[in-house]
Design a protein around this motif. Structure first.
Motif, PDB file in Angstrom:
ATOM      1  N   MET A  38       0.846  -1.201   0.000  1.00 34.74           N
ATOM      2  CA  MET A  38       0.000   0.000   0.000  1.00 34.74           C
ATOM      3  C   MET A  38       0.883   1.254   0.000  1.00 34.74           C
ATOM      4  O   MET A  38       1.842   1.350   0.749  1.00 34.74           O
ATOM      5  CB  MET A  38      -0.889  -0.017   1.253  1.00 34.74           C
ATOM      6  N   HIS A  39       0.540   2.199  -0.888  1.00 33.88           N
ATOM      7  CA  HIS A  39       1.293   3.446  -0.933  1.00 33.88           C
ATOM      8  C   HIS A  39       0.588   4.480  -0.064  1.00 33.88           C
ATOM      9  O   HIS A  39      -0.580   4.768  -0.277  1.00 33.88           O
ATOM     10  CB  HIS A  39       1.367   3.979  -2.356  1.00 33.88           C
ATOM     11  N   LYS A  40       1.334   5.006   0.901  1.00 36.98           N
ATOM     12  CA  LYS A  40       0.781   6.064   1.756  1.00 36.98           C
ATOM     13  C   LYS A  40       1.094   7.401   1.114  1.00 36.98           C
ATOM     14  O   LYS A  40       2.259   7.703   0.849  1.00 36.98           O
ATOM     15  CB  LYS A  40       1.432   6.006   3.139  1.00 36.98           C
ATOM     16  N   ARG A  41       0.039   8.174   0.864  1.00 38.78           N
ATOM     17  CA  ARG A  41       0.267   9.490   0.271  1.00 38.78           C
ATOM     18  C   ARG A  41      -0.323  10.560   1.179  1.00 38.78           C
ATOM     19  O   ARG A  41      -1.223  10.285   1.965  1.00 38.78           O
ATOM     20  CB  ARG A  41      -0.387   9.580  -1.106  1.00 38.78           C
ATOM     21  N   ASP A  42       0.178  11.768   1.021  1.00 38.07           N
ATOM     22  CA  ASP A  42      -0.237  12.886   1.861  1.00 38.07           C
ATOM     23  C   ASP A  42      -1.013  13.898   1.005  1.00 38.07           C
ATOM     24  O   ASP A  42      -0.512  14.351  -0.020  1.00 38.07           O
ATOM     25  CB  ASP A  42       1.018  13.542   2.452  1.00 38.07           C
ATOM     26  N   LEU A  43      -2.222  14.212   1.456  1.00 42.28           N
ATOM     27  CA  LEU A  43      -3.075  15.162   0.723  1.00 42.28           C
ATOM     28  C   LEU A  43      -2.419  16.521   0.523  1.00 42.28           C
ATOM     29  O   LEU A  43      -2.742  17.248  -0.408  1.00 42.28           O
ATOM     30  CB  LEU A  43      -4.375  15.405   1.502  1.00 42.28           C
TER      31      LEU A  43
END
Ligand SMILES: [Zn+2]
Length: 214
Positions: A1-6
């Protein structure tokens, strides 16, 4: 899973509607979460401000209140946020596929609206009648705003134009407001170009094959 930041520049709200953009804060590929943009309830608050559902001042006071909330409260709020997101995704993915939404999902959304409706009043602003939110300081305000946006889309003129990206590995939702209803991809820069490149590759391959067989 890729964690991305808004807060990163690569968050590209392609949905054309805040409720769909909220649904798009997770990207699921073959039942597995591929990209996740929300990691805490603070991210949910940020989403509602950046999508214009909540005024920055209201968000500031909400974030102040959240500083005093316990870890368990944060967890519970976040859990509710993800549950609402799931409901919204289910409802609009059904629409995109030309199906009716599940009654259970509609009931679930309706529960949010029953609460939210008590916090909206018809009022006057500069002499004009309009809906005014009275949910300032309520920790659930972001979810009320999102649920309301979802209900407006669901009961409005554009619900039949809700689509899901046609790329096999992309499930992003958007409202197709092109004049001839021809939008197929979440974004031309991303899935649209990949599809174009694939079509080109297949054409070249076919040509080579037919040249070889001839
Ligand atoms: Zn896509």
């Amino acid at each position: 899973m890729h964690k991305r930041d808004l807060r990163d520049d690569d968050w590209n709200p392609v949905g054309g509607d805040p409720a769909l953009n909220y649904g798009n804060t997770v990207e699921i590929d073959e039942g597995v979460v591929d990209v996740e943009w929300l990691h805490s309830y603070v991210d949910v608050v940020y989403f509602t401000v950046s999508s214009g559902l909540l005024a920055p001042d209201d968000a500031d006071s909400l974030n102040d209140a959240l500083r005093f909330a316990s870890g368990a409260e944060h967890e519970q709020l976040f859990e509710q946020a993800l549950h609402l997101r799931h409901t919204i995704r289910q409802i609009f993915a059904a629409h995109a596929q030309g199906e009716k939404p599940s009654p259970l999902d509609v009931v679930e959304l309706g529960k949010w609206l029953a609460q939210a409706g008590q916090l909206r009043k018809l009022g006057l602003k500069d002499g004009d009648a309009q809906w005014i939110w009275r949910d300032q300081g309520n920790l659930l305000a972001p979810l009320y705003r999102i649920a309301w946006a979802a209900a407006e889309l669901l009961t409005g003129d554009h619900v039949d134009q809700v689509r899901q990206c046609e790329a096999g590995d992309c499930d992003l939702l958007f409202v197709d407001v092109t004049r001839n209803h021809s939008r197929r991809w979440c974004s031309m820069d991303d899935c649209g170009n990949r599809a174009k490149a694939r079509r080109h590759y297949e054409r070249v391959k076919k040509k080579k094959q037919s040249a070889g067989s001839g």
